[in-house]
Design a protein around this motif. Structure first.
Motif, short mmCIF file in Angstrom:
data_model
loop_
_atom_site.label_atom_id
_atom_site.label_comp_id
_atom_site.label_asym_id
_atom_site.label_seq_id
_atom_site.Cartn_x
_atom_site.Cartn_y
_atom_site.Cartn_z
N UNK A 252 0.75 -1.31 -0.01
CA UNK A 252 0.04 -0.01 -0.02
C UNK A 252 1.02 1.35 -0.03
N UNK A 253 0.64 2.27 -0.89
CA UNK A 253 1.31 3.48 -0.96
C UNK A 253 0.87 4.49 0.04
N UNK A 254 1.47 5.09 1.00
CA UNK A 254 1.29 6.00 2.21
C UNK A 254 1.67 7.34 1.69
N UNK A 255 0.82 8.39 1.40
CA UNK A 255 1.19 9.77 1.00
C UNK A 255 1.74 10.18 2.62
N UNK A 256 2.99 10.73 2.39
CA UNK A 256 3.49 11.59 3.27
C UNK A 256 3.38 13.22 3.50
N UNK A 257 3.18 13.55 2.16
CA UNK A 257 3.30 14.75 1.83
C UNK A 257 2.68 15.47 0.83
N UNK A 258 2.12 16.57 0.90
CA UNK A 258 1.34 17.04 -0.41
C UNK A 258 1.46 18.53 -0.22
N UNK A 259 1.70 19.29 -1.51
CA UNK A 259 1.53 20.87 -1.47
C UNK A 259 1.05 21.23 -2.81
N UNK A 260 0.66 22.45 -2.83
CA UNK A 260 0.02 23.01 -4.07
C UNK A 260 0.68 24.22 -4.09
N UNK A 261 0.88 24.69 -5.55
CA UNK A 261 1.54 26.01 -5.70
C UNK A 261 0.78 26.26 -7.08
N UNK A 262 0.46 27.72 -7.10
CA UNK A 262 -0.34 28.37 -8.28
C UNK A 262 0.65 29.18 -9.25
N UNK A 263 0.55 29.18 -10.48
CA UNK A 263 1.31 29.92 -11.37
C UNK A 263 0.29 30.87 -12.02
N UNK A 264 0.52 32.20 -11.98
CA UNK A 264 0.03 33.01 -12.98
C UNK A 264 0.96 33.80 -13.86
N UNK A 265 0.48 33.51 -15.16
CA UNK A 265 1.51 34.44 -16.03
C UNK A 265 2.61 33.56 -16.76
N UNK A 266 2.62 32.18 -16.40
CA UNK A 266 3.82 31.39 -16.96
C UNK A 266 5.14 31.82 -16.54
N UNK A 267 6.07 31.89 -17.57
CA UNK A 267 7.65 32.11 -17.15
C UNK A 267 7.71 33.67 -17.02
N UNK A 268 6.79 34.50 -17.19
CA UNK A 268 6.86 35.97 -16.74
C UNK A 268 5.67 36.33 -15.96
N UNK A 269 5.55 35.33 -14.67
CA UNK A 269 4.49 35.57 -13.89
C UNK A 269 5.10 35.32 -12.51
N UNK A 270 4.15 34.48 -11.56
CA UNK A 270 4.47 34.38 -10.30
C UNK A 270 4.23 32.98 -9.45
N UNK A 271 4.73 32.61 -8.61
CA UNK A 271 4.15 31.31 -7.97
C UNK A 271 3.75 31.79 -6.65
N UNK A 272 2.68 31.46 -6.37
CA UNK A 272 1.81 31.47 -5.02
C UNK A 272 1.12 30.35 -4.40
N UNK A 273 0.96 30.33 -2.92
CA UNK A 273 0.19 29.30 -2.43
C UNK A 273 -1.08 29.60 -2.67
N UNK A 274 -2.11 28.54 -2.56
CA UNK A 274 -3.66 28.65 -2.74
C UNK A 274 -4.04 30.17 -1.72
N UNK A 275 -3.55 30.31 -0.61
CA UNK A 275 -3.88 31.45 0.30
C UNK A 275 -3.34 32.50 -0.33
N UNK A 276 -2.76 32.49 -1.32
CA UNK A 276 -2.25 34.14 -1.83
C UNK A 276 -0.75 34.24 -1.35
N UNK A 277 -0.26 33.44 -0.34
CA UNK A 277 1.09 33.97 -0.11
C UNK A 277 2.11 33.73 -1.10
#
Length: 137
Positions: free
Chosen positions: A1-26
């Motif tokens: 059985x596979x056990x997930x030990x961590x998960x994270x999400x990052x959002x990108x807006x603007x591609x290679x001329x944009x920004x990376x943020x956390x879902x809460x806007x950080x």
């Protein structure tokens, strides 16, 4: 059985001329095109990938060192190359240079081979892109 030990999400807006943020806007990073002078918090996806792979591989080396009973400090230098193919698509290439001081070449290579087998980044890339690994002891 596979056990997930961590998960994270990052959002990108603007591609290679944009920004990376956390879902809460950080805000995490402002992203730049390859070859852009990286200052004032700018980075590019290849640099982020190199940093992540270096950290992951070095952690796998820590597991290998513990398993082998070896005490040393390892350094993983990761170079990520971005290639444009003849059909106007793109691919990555990776070079890892692993420095394992005060350890025999044979033990260092054994440690690196074990780390390569267990590192999640190495597993994800295996048979997908060319990864060259060199060992310096």
């Amino acid at each position: 059985m596979t056990k997930k030990i961590y998960s994270t999400t990052v959002l990108n807006r603007g591609g290679r001329e944009g920004s990376a943020t956390l879902p809460d806007g950080t805000h995490l990073y402002d992203i730049a095109l390859p070859g852009t002078k990286l200052e004032n918090g700018l980075t590019d996806p290849e640099r982020l990938f190199a940093a992540a792979y270096s950290a992951c591989f070095n952690q796998a080396l820590t597991v290998a060192k513990e398993k082998m009973g070896i005490e040393t400090t390892t350094i993983v230098e990761t170079t990520v190359d971005l290639y444009e193919l003849n059909d106007n698509t793109f691919m990555l290439g990776v070079k890892l240079t692993v420095t394992v001081p005060n350890v025999s070449k044979a033990n260092a290579e054994h440690m690196v081979n074990y780390a390569d087998r267990i590192c999640p980044y190495s597993r994800a890339l295996r048979n997908n892109i060319k990864v060259e690994i060199s060992v310096e002891s």
